[in-house]
Design a protein around this motif. Structure first.
Motif, PDB file in Angstrom:
ATOM      1  N   ARG A   1      31.361  16.338  18.747  1.00  0.00           N
ATOM      2  CA  ARG A   1      31.984  18.214  18.450  1.00  0.00           C
ATOM      3  C   ARG A   1      31.514  18.592  17.840  1.00  0.00           C
ATOM      4  N   ILE A   2      31.546  19.702  18.207  1.00  0.00           N
ATOM      5  CA  ILE A   2      31.318  21.425  17.372  1.00  0.00           C
ATOM      6  C   ILE A   2      32.260  21.582  16.266  1.00  0.00           C
ATOM      7  N   PHE A   3      30.862  22.348  15.297  1.00  0.00           N
ATOM      8  CA  PHE A   3      32.346  22.823  14.023  1.00  0.00           C
ATOM      9  C   PHE A   3      31.200  24.323  14.305  1.00  0.00           C
ATOM     10  N   SER A   4      32.933  25.142  13.420  1.00  0.00           N
ATOM     11  CA  SER A   4      32.418  26.261  13.342  1.00  0.00           C
ATOM     12  C   SER A   4      31.509  26.249  11.691  1.00  0.00           C
ATOM     13  N   GLU A   5      31.228  27.509  11.082  1.00  0.00           N
ATOM     14  CA  GLU A   5      29.977  27.440  10.396  1.00  0.00           C
ATOM     15  C   GLU A   5      30.804  26.728   9.186  1.00  0.00           C
ATOM     16  N   THR A   6      32.489  27.338   8.420  1.00  0.00           N
ATOM     17  CA  THR A   6      32.994  26.730   8.078  1.00  0.00           C
ATOM     18  C   THR A   6      33.499  25.115   7.645  1.00  0.00           C
ATOM     19  N   GLY A   7      33.520  24.376   8.740  1.00  0.00           N
ATOM     20  CA  GLY A   7      33.864  23.593   8.951  1.00  0.00           C
ATOM     21  C   GLY A   7      34.834  23.096   9.709  1.00  0.00           C
TER      22      GLY A   7
ATOM     23  N   ILE B   1      35.110  22.263  19.183  1.00  0.00           N
ATOM     24  CA  ILE B   1      35.616  22.487  20.302  1.00  0.00           C
ATOM     25  C   ILE B   1      35.096  19.864  20.715  1.00  0.00           C
ATOM     26  N   GLU B   2      35.627  19.172  21.020  1.00  0.00           N
ATOM     27  CA  GLU B   2      35.223  17.831  21.441  1.00  0.00           C
ATOM     28  C   GLU B   2      35.585  17.240  22.307  1.00  0.00           C
ATOM     29  N   SER B   3      34.606  16.740  22.717  1.00  0.00           N
ATOM     30  CA  SER B   3      33.556  16.784  23.616  1.00  0.00           C
ATOM     31  C   SER B   3      33.642  14.960  24.453  1.00  0.00           C
ATOM     32  N   THR B   4      34.005  14.040  25.158  1.00  0.00           N
ATOM     33  CA  THR B   4      33.807  12.742  25.069  1.00  0.00           C
ATOM     34  C   THR B   4      33.185  12.582  26.940  1.00  0.00           C
ATOM     35  N   GLY B   5      32.601  11.866  27.571  1.00  0.00           N
ATOM     36  CA  GLY B   5      31.889  11.520  28.353  1.00  0.00           C
ATOM     37  C   GLY B   5      30.722  10.715  29.362  1.00  0.00           C
TER      38      GLY B   5
ATOM     39  N   ASP C   1      39.859  21.824  23.234  1.00  0.00           N
ATOM     40  CA  ASP C   1      39.242  23.098  21.735  1.00  0.00           C
ATOM     41  C   ASP C   1      40.447  23.027  20.776  1.00  0.00           C
ATOM     42  N   TRP C   2      40.118  24.616  19.989  1.00  0.00           N
ATOM     43  CA  TRP C   2      41.352  24.087  19.573  1.00  0.00           C
ATOM     44  C   TRP C   2      42.557  24.874  19.341  1.00  0.00           C
ATOM     45  N   THR C   3      42.686  25.516  20.508  1.00  0.00           N
ATOM     46  CA  THR C   3      43.432  25.979  20.753  1.00  0.00           C
ATOM     47  C   THR C   3      44.810  24.763  21.446  1.00  0.00           C
TER      48      THR C   3
ATOM     49  N   SER D   1      43.488  22.358  33.349  1.00  0.00           N
ATOM     50  CA  SER D   1      43.572  22.809  31.892  1.00  0.00           C
ATOM     51  C   SER D   1      45.538  22.769  32.381  1.00  0.00           C
ATOM     52  N   ARG D   2      45.525  22.423  30.674  1.00  0.00           N
ATOM     53  CA  ARG D   2      46.684  21.431  30.252  1.00  0.00           C
ATOM     54  C   ARG D   2      47.090  21.316  28.456  1.00  0.00           C
ATOM     55  N   PRO D   3      47.761  21.688  27.659  1.00  0.00           N
ATOM     56  CA  PRO D   3      48.654  21.696  26.671  1.00  0.00           C
ATOM     57  C   PRO D   3      48.130  20.556  26.199  1.00  0.00           C
ATOM     58  N   PHE D   4      47.384  19.693  24.887  1.00  0.00           N
ATOM     59  CA  PHE D   4      47.293  18.989  24.641  1.00  0.00           C
ATOM     60  C   PHE D   4      47.939  18.687  23.542  1.00  0.00           C
ATOM     61  N   SER D   5      48.227  17.160  23.023  1.00  0.00           N
ATOM     62  CA  SER D   5      49.158  17.541  22.303  1.00  0.00           C
ATOM     63  C   SER D   5      48.622  15.752  21.461  1.00  0.00           C
ATOM     64  N   GLY D   6      48.387  15.925  20.587  1.00  0.00           N
ATOM     65  CA  GLY D   6      48.152  14.809  19.953  1.00  0.00           C
ATOM     66  C   GLY D   6      46.828  15.096  18.327  1.00  0.00           C
ATOM     67  N   ASN D   7      46.666  13.735  17.425  1.00  0.00           N
ATOM     68  CA  ASN D   7      45.520  13.913  16.620  1.00  0.00           C
ATOM     69  C   ASN D   7      43.660  14.056  17.780  1.00  0.00           C
ATOM     70  N   ALA D   8      43.086  15.156  17.460  1.00  0.00           N
ATOM     71  CA  ALA D   8      41.622  14.594  17.294  1.00  0.00           C
ATOM     72  C   ALA D   8      40.788  14.043  17.164  1.00  0.00           C
ATOM     73  N   SER D   9      40.671  12.388  17.278  1.00  0.00           N
ATOM     74  CA  SER D   9      39.896  11.155  16.627  1.00  0.00           C
ATOM     75  C   SER D   9      38.590  12.069  16.376  1.00  0.00           C
TER      76      SER D   9
END
Length: 202
Positions: free
Chosen positions: A121-127, A131-135, A155-157, A194-202
């Motif tokens: 998981r990649i976070f901004s300086e403000t937390g 981006i969240e990646s697995t593989g 990603d955040w979008t 690429s496609r829209p993602f709906s759901g909660n990031a774990s």
């Protein structure tokens, strides 16, 4: 060493005598030429990463909660990491995750490889989570580095991506394909979905 990857990418791996012992570089090429270059150290820490298209350079901050450690992964089968990078644009990013050996092995073009699984998981300086990646990736202890594999990221979008940059061929000096910067595999395929993602990031 020249490595041809899936996803229409060629990689040139090299070392520089002026660097610290154990440091190594890789430059990636697509059909438009060189696009990205990075330097890792003997523990595979991301010392320096350069986007050759936009000039953005990211460097590893020396202080970290838990630096990446290739030797720990090889000894214990797992390595956790929590470190910061800073770009020449002033952006600071926090990278948190883990690498795990799966216990599986394979041979690609004569090179023995161990399989890994990762999450990051990649976070901004403000937390904020950016981006969240697995593989899955590959490692070779003698080469002292990771090679790409199948990865899924969000990603955040809400954009969801699936990529495969697994190695296909390895060419050492004197072998066919060594030094080539022309990618060979999957260059006529669209490798990113690429496609829209709906759901909660774990």
């Amino acid at each position: 060493m020249t490595v041809q990857l899936r996803g229409c990418v060629a990689a040139q791996h090299f070392v520089c005598s002026a660097d610290n012992p154990g440091d190594q570089w890789v430059t990636y090429y697509d059909q438009e030429g060189a696009r990205y270059s990075s330097r890792i150290d003997a523990e595979t820490r991301w010392m320096e990463s350069i986007n050759l298209r936009n000039g953005i350079i990211d460097v590893l901050e020396p202080e970290a909660e838990d630096h990446a450690s290739f030797s720990t992964l090889m000894k214990t089968g797992r390595d956790d990491f929590d470190f910061w990078t800073r770009s020449n644009s002033g952006e600071r990013l926090r990278n948190i995750g883990e690498d795990r050996l799966t216990g599986e092995t394979t041979v690609i073009d004569g090179v023995p490889l161990q399989l890994t699984e990762f999450q990051m998981r990649i976070f901004s300086e403000t937390g904020d989570l950016l981006i969240e990646s697995t593989g899955q990736q590959f490692v070779n202890a003698d080469h002292g580095r990771f090679y790409g594999g199948v990865e899924e990221s969000r990603d955040w979008t809400g954009e969801h991506r699936e990529t495969d940059d697994s190695p296909v061929t390895f060419a050492m000096p004197g072998e066919a394909g060594f030094g080539s910067t022309e990618p060979v595999f999957d260059c006529d395929m669209q490798m990113v979905l690429s496609r829209p993602f709906s759901g909660n990031a774990s």
